[in-house]
Scaffold this motif. Structure first.
Motif, PDB file in Angstrom:
ATOM      1  N   THR A 104      58.008   4.187  65.620  1.00 40.11           N
ATOM      2  CA  THR A 104      57.663   3.317  64.445  1.00 40.11           C
ATOM      3  C   THR A 104      56.150   3.180  64.382  1.00 40.11           C
ATOM      4  O   THR A 104      55.730   3.202  63.190  1.00 40.11           O
ATOM      5  CB  THR A 104      58.472   1.892  64.694  1.00 40.11           C
ATOM      6  OG1 THR A 104      59.662   2.411  65.021  1.00 40.11           O
ATOM      7  CG2 THR A 104      58.477   1.190  63.464  1.00 40.11           C
ATOM      8  N   ALA A 105      55.660   2.728  65.546  1.00 39.52           N
ATOM      9  CA  ALA A 105      54.028   2.787  65.432  1.00 39.52           C
ATOM     10  C   ALA A 105      53.349   4.067  64.662  1.00 39.52           C
ATOM     11  O   ALA A 105      52.594   3.703  64.030  1.00 39.52           O
ATOM     12  CB  ALA A 105      53.379   2.579  66.946  1.00 39.52           C
ATOM     13  N   VAL A 106      53.854   5.093  65.364  1.00 35.25           N
ATOM     14  CA  VAL A 106      53.091   6.471  64.650  1.00 35.25           C
ATOM     15  C   VAL A 106      53.386   6.515  63.098  1.00 35.25           C
ATOM     16  O   VAL A 106      52.612   6.884  62.415  1.00 35.25           O
ATOM     17  CB  VAL A 106      53.715   7.634  65.376  1.00 35.25           C
ATOM     18  CG1 VAL A 106      53.384   9.130  64.842  1.00 35.25           C
ATOM     19  CG2 VAL A 106      53.278   7.670  66.849  1.00 35.25           C
ATOM     20  N   LEU A 107      54.716   6.319  62.706  1.00 36.60           N
ATOM     21  CA  LEU A 107      55.150   6.374  61.583  1.00 36.60           C
ATOM     22  C   LEU A 107      54.273   5.444  60.495  1.00 36.60           C
ATOM     23  O   LEU A 107      54.005   5.638  59.200  1.00 36.60           O
ATOM     24  CB  LEU A 107      56.374   6.165  60.991  1.00 36.60           C
ATOM     25  CG  LEU A 107      57.572   7.603  61.682  1.00 36.60           C
ATOM     26  CD1 LEU A 107      58.957   6.978  61.628  1.00 36.60           C
ATOM     27  CD2 LEU A 107      57.245   8.634  60.743  1.00 36.60           C
ATOM     28  N   ASN A 108      54.024   4.220  61.113  1.00 39.02           N
ATOM     29  CA  ASN A 108      53.369   3.265  60.230  1.00 39.02           C
ATOM     30  C   ASN A 108      52.011   3.145  60.341  1.00 39.02           C
ATOM     31  O   ASN A 108      51.209   2.562  59.785  1.00 39.02           O
ATOM     32  CB  ASN A 108      53.925   1.657  60.893  1.00 39.02           C
ATOM     33  CG  ASN A 108      55.083   1.336  60.697  1.00 39.02           C
ATOM     34  OD1 ASN A 108      55.785   2.097  59.898  1.00 39.02           O
ATOM     35  ND2 ASN A 108      55.634   0.302  61.419  1.00 39.02           N
ATOM     36  N   GLY A 157      64.824  10.060  62.710  1.00 40.37           N
ATOM     37  CA  GLY A 157      65.091  11.035  62.243  1.00 40.37           C
ATOM     38  C   GLY A 157      64.076  12.304  61.797  1.00 40.37           C
ATOM     39  O   GLY A 157      64.148  13.223  61.154  1.00 40.37           O
ATOM     40  N   HIS A 158      62.645  11.892  62.261  1.00 40.54           N
ATOM     41  CA  HIS A 158      61.683  12.977  61.960  1.00 40.54           C
ATOM     42  C   HIS A 158      61.732  13.917  63.202  1.00 40.54           C
ATOM     43  O   HIS A 158      61.177  13.434  64.287  1.00 40.54           O
ATOM     44  CB  HIS A 158      60.498  12.171  61.918  1.00 40.54           C
ATOM     45  CG  HIS A 158      60.280  11.346  60.662  1.00 40.54           C
ATOM     46  ND1 HIS A 158      59.890  11.889  59.439  1.00 40.54           N
ATOM     47  CD2 HIS A 158      60.677  10.122  60.273  1.00 40.54           C
ATOM     48  CE1 HIS A 158      59.860  10.892  58.488  1.00 40.54           C
ATOM     49  NE2 HIS A 158      60.358   9.941  58.827  1.00 40.54           N
ATOM     50  N   PRO A 159      62.120  15.082  62.796  1.00 39.72           N
ATOM     51  CA  PRO A 159      62.486  16.062  64.052  1.00 39.72           C
ATOM     52  C   PRO A 159      60.919  16.349  64.757  1.00 39.72           C
ATOM     53  O   PRO A 159      61.026  16.853  65.787  1.00 39.72           O
ATOM     54  CB  PRO A 159      63.030  17.081  63.359  1.00 39.72           C
ATOM     55  CG  PRO A 159      62.552  17.072  61.732  1.00 39.72           C
ATOM     56  CD  PRO A 159      62.275  15.487  61.614  1.00 39.72           C
ATOM     57  N   ASN A 160      59.789  16.361  63.957  1.00 38.93           N
ATOM     58  CA  ASN A 160      58.582  16.790  64.520  1.00 38.93           C
ATOM     59  C   ASN A 160      57.653  15.791  64.753  1.00 38.93           C
ATOM     60  O   ASN A 160      56.447  16.008  65.006  1.00 38.93           O
ATOM     61  CB  ASN A 160      58.131  17.803  63.617  1.00 38.93           C
ATOM     62  CG  ASN A 160      58.856  19.113  63.452  1.00 38.93           C
ATOM     63  OD1 ASN A 160      59.493  19.509  64.314  1.00 38.93           O
ATOM     64  ND2 ASN A 160      59.077  19.341  62.247  1.00 38.93           N
ATOM     65  N   LEU A 161      57.933  14.533  64.865  1.00 42.29           N
ATOM     66  CA  LEU A 161      57.078  13.629  65.067  1.00 42.29           C
ATOM     67  C   LEU A 161      56.735  13.445  66.704  1.00 42.29           C
ATOM     68  O   LEU A 161      57.326  13.886  67.620  1.00 42.29           O
ATOM     69  CB  LEU A 161      57.787  12.281  65.043  1.00 42.29           C
ATOM     70  CG  LEU A 161      56.998  10.946  64.787  1.00 42.29           C
ATOM     71  CD1 LEU A 161      56.148  11.245  63.620  1.00 42.29           C
ATOM     72  CD2 LEU A 161      57.782   9.612  64.789  1.00 42.29           C
ATOM     73  N   GLY A 220      49.159  17.543  62.035  1.00 43.36           N
ATOM     74  CA  GLY A 220      49.886  16.651  63.133  1.00 43.36           C
ATOM     75  C   GLY A 220      50.529  15.695  62.692  1.00 43.36           C
ATOM     76  O   GLY A 220      51.479  15.665  61.521  1.00 43.36           O
ATOM     77  N   ASN A 221      50.764  14.293  63.159  1.00 42.70           N
ATOM     78  CA  ASN A 221      51.465  13.360  62.442  1.00 42.70           C
ATOM     79  C   ASN A 221      51.233  12.909  61.178  1.00 42.70           C
ATOM     80  O   ASN A 221      51.888  12.563  60.374  1.00 42.70           O
ATOM     81  CB  ASN A 221      51.568  12.135  63.512  1.00 42.70           C
ATOM     82  CG  ASN A 221      52.415  12.242  64.748  1.00 42.70           C
ATOM     83  OD1 ASN A 221      53.346  12.893  64.822  1.00 42.70           O
ATOM     84  ND2 ASN A 221      51.903  11.819  65.729  1.00 42.70           N
ATOM     85  N   ALA A 222      49.966  13.153  60.789  1.00 45.60           N
ATOM     86  CA  ALA A 222      49.250  12.596  59.602  1.00 45.60           C
ATOM     87  C   ALA A 222      50.078  13.519  58.371  1.00 45.60           C
ATOM     88  O   ALA A 222      50.053  13.200  57.237  1.00 45.60           O
ATOM     89  CB  ALA A 222      47.882  12.983  59.550  1.00 45.60           C
ATOM     90  N   GLY A 223      50.551  14.708  58.945  1.00 42.78           N
ATOM     91  CA  GLY A 223      51.365  15.514  57.832  1.00 42.78           C
ATOM     92  C   GLY A 223      52.592  15.132  57.624  1.00 42.78           C
ATOM     93  O   GLY A 223      53.574  15.907  57.260  1.00 42.78           O
ATOM     94  N   GLY A 224      52.694  14.045  57.846  1.00 34.55           N
ATOM     95  CA  GLY A 224      54.219  13.441  57.595  1.00 34.55           C
ATOM     96  C   GLY A 224      55.224  13.854  58.452  1.00 34.55           C
ATOM     97  O   GLY A 224      56.258  13.394  58.280  1.00 34.55           O
ATOM     98  N   THR A 259      56.344  16.515  59.175  1.00 32.76           N
ATOM     99  CA  THR A 259      57.278  17.428  58.876  1.00 32.76           C
ATOM    100  C   THR A 259      57.009  18.655  59.145  1.00 32.76           C
ATOM    101  O   THR A 259      57.844  19.854  59.123  1.00 32.76           O
ATOM    102  CB  THR A 259      57.619  17.365  57.127  1.00 32.76           C
ATOM    103  OG1 THR A 259      56.225  17.573  56.827  1.00 32.76           O
ATOM    104  CG2 THR A 259      58.185  15.988  56.771  1.00 32.76           C
ATOM    105  N   GLU A 260      55.700  19.061  59.637  1.00 31.54           N
ATOM    106  CA  GLU A 260      55.528  20.410  59.991  1.00 31.54           C
ATOM    107  C   GLU A 260      56.175  20.965  61.116  1.00 31.54           C
ATOM    108  O   GLU A 260      56.641  20.239  61.808  1.00 31.54           O
ATOM    109  CB  GLU A 260      53.911  20.229  60.359  1.00 31.54           C
ATOM    110  CG  GLU A 260      53.107  21.449  59.597  1.00 31.54           C
ATOM    111  CD  GLU A 260      51.865  21.373  60.310  1.00 31.54           C
ATOM    112  OE1 GLU A 260      51.223  22.244  60.722  1.00 31.54           O
ATOM    113  OE2 GLU A 260      51.219  20.433  60.132  1.00 31.54           O
ATOM    114  N   ALA A 261      56.237  22.234  61.110  1.00 31.55           N
ATOM    115  CA  ALA A 261      57.145  22.911  62.147  1.00 31.55           C
ATOM    116  C   ALA A 261      56.450  22.985  63.454  1.00 31.55           C
ATOM    117  O   ALA A 261      56.198  23.891  64.025  1.00 31.55           O
ATOM    118  CB  ALA A 261      57.351  24.295  61.707  1.00 31.55           C
ATOM    119  N   VAL A 262      56.122  21.931  64.114  1.00 35.34           N
ATOM    120  CA  VAL A 262      55.406  21.898  65.324  1.00 35.34           C
ATOM    121  C   VAL A 262      56.484  22.349  66.448  1.00 35.34           C
ATOM    122  O   VAL A 262      56.194  22.936  67.301  1.00 35.34           O
ATOM    123  CB  VAL A 262      55.259  20.174  65.847  1.00 35.34           C
ATOM    124  CG1 VAL A 262      54.519  20.216  67.105  1.00 35.34           C
ATOM    125  CG2 VAL A 262      54.262  19.805  64.659  1.00 35.34           C
ATOM    126  N   ALA A 263      57.741  22.101  66.120  1.00 40.26           N
ATOM    127  CA  ALA A 263      58.631  22.534  67.232  1.00 40.26           C
ATOM    128  C   ALA A 263      58.596  24.210  67.469  1.00 40.26           C
ATOM    129  O   ALA A 263      58.951  24.558  68.373  1.00 40.26           O
ATOM    130  CB  ALA A 263      60.082  22.028  66.820  1.00 40.26           C
TER     131      ALA A 263
END
Ligand SMILES: Nc1nc2c(ncn2[C@@H]2O[C@H](COP(=O)(O)OP(=O)(O)OP(=O)(O)O)[C@@H](O)[C@H]2O)c(=O)[nH]1
Ligand SMILES: [Mg+2]
Length: 375
Positions: free
Chosen positions: A213-217, A267-271, A238-242, A244-248
């Motif tokens: 939550t902290a990261v998303l906010n 539910g953000h798979p790449n956070l 990174g996380n700033a890219g929403g 959604t990037e395929a970090v995995a």
């Protein structure tokens, strides 16, 4: 050995008695410590400073003892400073720590010390910083500081440590939740100790959810700048890219050990969030992985150049605090008290206003300072 025999050379040569004496001088603010600290200055800056913090009884000392064992196994010299602001010199906790860590007593690659001061505000924090510098210059590869309390602790571990390990435990109850949400922001590595107890898995999930939550906010956390520096290094958003990037899809080597992907709460798979490690300090379970994460954090700090930035920010803060303390002690002098009383009278008599009085005080202090430097 008496204090006059304490020298930078002895401390650097690994003379534990000289080191112990010097730290005692630091505790009681003995002015003669300064010459030794200054002579040690050139040799510092190499140690990895790790802060272990968390609520009372979380198992910080037990954990620290096991960390020492693991780090010794990796060939590193380790120093431990246990800070206990509440129980100067006599605390049961400190005695407990000594016994707990006794098994390292005969290992000269280990130095363990509890720290207490007579306790004016800021004294313990200054002592902790100075003790860290001594142990760093003395050649310990890792300096671990254990502090009781979270957030409200007098020793601001966040300003001293390169890497902060925040220890949580199951079974603290719901009242701790509110505190937790705030302190989540001060950790680099998160440890859930007493994983042998019921509810450990739930605590892990809660912490991860809070971090997500902290990261998303976009909350200003301690780890945000490092994450940003690292994604810049990798050339992604990174996380700033929403998130959604395929970090995995990157290999483990690219991700680094300190790279965590989760979809649990949000539910953000790449956070990307900091590591949350479960341990049972009493048996040593999970200690290896915890040390891996601590060392991966150090590596990430070094690789991004953020180690230097963090130390610079910490030192700038400490210099400011040191300057403020100098001003405060200047104000405690009899002459200053007299000046303060005079100014107060003038304000009361409507001769000058409060702000003129402040300006006059500042001028008076500058005059004393000039007199002192030209004397
Ligand atoms: N069940 C269980 N007990 C543990 C574990 N780790 C530590 N303990 C126990 O928890 C108690 C507190 O441990 P300490 O290491 O003294 O905790 P601390 O956080 O250093 O405590 P303070 O310094 O007083 O704040 C001791 O009785 C330990 O034996 C663990 O993983 N599981
Ligand atoms: Mg302890």
């Amino acid at each position: 050995m008496d204090d006059s025999a304490v020298s930078a050379d002895r401390v650097r040569a690994g003379d534990a008695r000289a080191t112990a004496r010097l730290i005692s001088m630091i505790e009681r603010e003995d002015p003669s410590r300064l010459a030794v600290l200054k002579a040690l200055h050139a040799y510092g800056g190499k140690a990895h400073v790790v802060g272990i913090t968390g609520p009372p009884g979380a198992g910080k000392s037990t954990l620290t003892d096991k960390l020492v064992g693991d780090l010794r196994g990796r060939g590193r010299k380790v120093a431990v400073i246990a800070v206990d602001p509440s129980s100067p010199f006599t605390g049961g906790a400190i005695l407990g720590d000594r016994i707990r860590m006794q098994r390292h007593a005969t290992d000269d690659g280990v130095y363990i010390r509890s720290l207490a001061t007579r306790g004016h505000l800021g004294g313990l924090s200054r002592a902790a910083s100075e003790a860290v510098r001594v142990l760093d210059a003395a050649g310990y590869d890792d300096v671990i500081i254990e502090t009781v309390g979270v957030g409200q602790s007098e020793v601001d571990i966040v300003r001293i440590a390169d890497t902060v390990v925040l220890v949580s435990v199951p079974g603290l109850g719901d009242d701790i939740q509110a505190i937790k949400a705030g302190v989540m922001e001060i950790g680099d590595v998160f440890c859930v100790n007493k994983a042998d107890k019921d509810g450990a898995e739930r605590v892990v999930r809660e912490i991860r959810a809070m971090l997500e939550t902290a990261v998303l906010n976009g909350a200003a956390t301690r780890f945000t700048p490092l994450f940003e520096a690292r994604s810049a290094l990798r050339g992604d958003a990174g996380n700033a890219g929403g998130a959604t990037e395929a970090v995995a899809s990157r290999g483990p080597a690219e991700q680094g050990a300190f790279h965590h992907i989760t979809a649990q709460a949000t539910g953000h798979p790449n956070l990307e969030i900091p590591p949350v490690v479960k341990t049972v300090a009493e048996t040593g379970e999970g200690i290896g992985p915890l040390v891996d994460e601590i060392k991966a954090h150090e590596a990430a700090l070094a690789a991004t150049g953020f180690l230097r930035s963090r130390r610079e920010a910490n030192l700038a803060w400490e210099l400011g605090r040191g300057a403020a303390q100098r001003v405060l002690s200047e104000l405690e002098r009899d002459e200053s008290r007299e000046t303060l009383a005079e100014l107060a009278r003038s304000v009361l008599d409507r001769g000058i206003d409060y702000y003129d009085a402040l300006d006059a005080l500042e001028d008076a202090m500058k005059r004393t300072q000039r007199a002192a430097t030209t004397a």
